[in-house]
Design an enzyme around this catalytic site. Structure first.
Site, PDB file in Angstrom:
ATOM      1  N   ASP A   1      18.845  57.611  56.756  1.00  0.00           N
ATOM      2  CA  ASP A   1      18.863  58.810  57.578  1.00  0.00           C
ATOM      3  C   ASP A   1      17.493  59.090  58.183  1.00  0.00           C
ATOM      4  OD1 ASP A   1      21.561  60.619  57.234  1.00  0.00           O
ATOM      5  OD2 ASP A   1      21.250  59.251  55.568  1.00  0.00           O
ATOM      6  N   ARG A   2      16.453  58.622  57.531  1.00  0.00           N
ATOM      7  CA  ARG A   2      15.103  58.724  58.096  1.00  0.00           C
ATOM      8  C   ARG A   2      14.204  57.724  57.366  1.00  0.00           C
ATOM      9  NH1 ARG A   2      12.218  63.323  60.764  1.00  0.00           N
ATOM     10  NH2 ARG A   2      14.186  64.438  60.501  1.00  0.00           N
TER      11      ARG A   2
END
Length: 431
Positions: free
Chosen positions: A268-269
């Site tokens: 997600d990051r």
């Protein structure tokens, strides 16, 4: 038939309601940014790439009718005919900022919003209202096309890397093909199509190099058992479900017999130093993989890499309602339990939410955790596989250019496992 989590055509946007999968396939229309915000926040759509696409296209859903000049355009409060180019651009930017608040950890949404705002601001500087809307629509629709192509490239690069570092073993004692472990859902349901980590798995399967996929249940939302299982079975990819707590036993007892080559996850990051935020439970899998000598891969497009975030310590972790841990949803099992084929009969239309904890239980529910870069062997992007140099720093210049290398060089390279708790720093791979 190809699975479609996002159906889009000329401003008409529908999403497959993932809260109802795998038992019901129901599409929900997204008419504007408010519909999208609630769908993302409720996790009717999830997966970092898919979230960004739905957010961007939700603005198109309202903007498109203005461009087409339909009767609905007259009633559009967001984009009235009397608005100037600058007012139209400001409204688009306002909607994008609002959408970014729906899921703060996933960087793809913020990245898409930033890029789209640059485009509309440029269009507003020397264009008309129609120019602003047209430029935005074209850019958002292109993101949908690019995502599928990027995922296919990730699949190709990741499969080649795995087979290079763990070739198929044709010996009689081991499976000929490689097996892998994956977590959460990273396939067509989390993207515009094909998938990131699941894209690598699809590529291995297509080249007849895949033995078995072991996929985790992924509590508390069960994205693995509900969604990844749904995709793998739909595509006839050989797979076996395990609970999250079975991963250690699987690696310990079946690594050799099943020829387990890698744990493959999405993201997600990804911070500049390589620390990676992903679905809760990813960190634990990375620790287990290191101990058992199994490669650990992160699969993510470059839009997931956040060069403005130095390390995992700077990533904001979303915490969700405790009720998601305390309950579970699914259909009732028919009284006879077994239909003779080994599959259980389900009562149609009986989707229910059941409380599974003691009354009065308090639960902690972080949606993500951060895996230290030290535990990640490689990060697979659409432009190639990023590995570490002799200092232990990821070589971002391979996929981003020299500027990324300069930014990464400003960071202090972490000493081996210095982000891990005391007592795990001496962890050694079991060859």
């Amino acid at each position: 038939m190809v699975l479609e989590a996002i159906k889009y055509s000329h401003g008409h946007l529908e999403i497959l309601d993932q809260l109802r999968l795998p038992h019901e396939e129901i599409y929900v229309e997204i008419k504007d940014c408010k519909d999208a915000w609630h769908a993302i926040q409720r996790m009717q759509v999830r997966g970092a790439p898919a979230i960004a696409l739905v957010a961007a296209l939700s603005v198109v859903a309202e903007a498109e009718i203005c461009v087409l000049g339909s009767d609905k355009a007259v009633a559009s409060r967001a984009f009235p005919r009397t608005a100037s180019a600058q007012e139209t651009a400001s409204e688009i930017c306002r909607q994008l900022d609002y959408l970014v608040t729906s899921r703060p950890t996933a960087v793809n949404l913020a990245d898409a919003a930033t890029k789209l705002k640059v485009i509309v601001d440029a269009a507003a500087a020397d264009g008309s209202r129609s120019d602003v809307l047209g430029e935005y629509i074209e850019a958002a629709e292109q993101m949908l096309i690019d995502d599928v192509q990027d995922n296919e490239a990730i699949g190709k690069h990741g499969a080649a890397w795995i087979l290079k570092h763990h070739p198929c073993n044709p010996s009689e004692d081991n499976n000929k093909n490689v097996s892998v472990i994956t977590h959460c859902n990273t396939g067509s349901l989390a993207t515009a199509g094909y998938g990131t980590a699941l894209g690598i798995i699809r590529s291995l399967h297509t080249s007849n190099s895949l033995g078995q996929v072991f996929y985790t249940e992924t509590r508390p939302y069960n994205q693995g058992s509900r969604l990844t299982g749904y995709e793998l079975i739909h595509d006839s990819i050989p797979c076996t479900l395990i609970t999250d707590s079975m991963a250690a036993a699987l690696m310990s007892t079946k690594k050799n017999s099943e020829n387990i080559a890698a744990v493959i996850v999405g993201a997600d990051r990804v911070a500049t130093n390589g620390d990676t935020a992903n679905k809760i439970g990813t960190y634990a899998l990375a620790v287990l993989a290191r101990y058992h000598g199994v490669k650990f891969l992160v699969a993510a497009p470059r839009t997931t890499v956040d060069m403005e975030t130095r390390s995992g310590a700077d990533i904001r972790i979303e915490e969700r309602p405790q009720i998601e841990v305390l309950t579970i949803k699914g259909p009732r099992v028919a009284p006879q339990h077994d239909n003779g084929s080994g599959e259980q009969e389900l009562v149609q239309g009986s989707l229910e939410e059941v409380y599974v904890a003691a009354r009065g239980t308090h639960a902690w529910n972080p949606a993500f955790d951060v895996t230290p870069a030290e535990l990640i062997d490689a990060i697979v992007t659409e432009k190639g596989v990023v590995e570490k140099d002799a200092r232990g720093a990821f070589q971002w210049e391979k996929v981003f250019g020299a500027g990324a290398a300069m930014k990464a060089s400003e960071l202090e390279v972490a000493k081996p496992l210095d982000m891990l708790p005391d007592g795990i720093t001496a962890l050694e791979p079991n060859k």
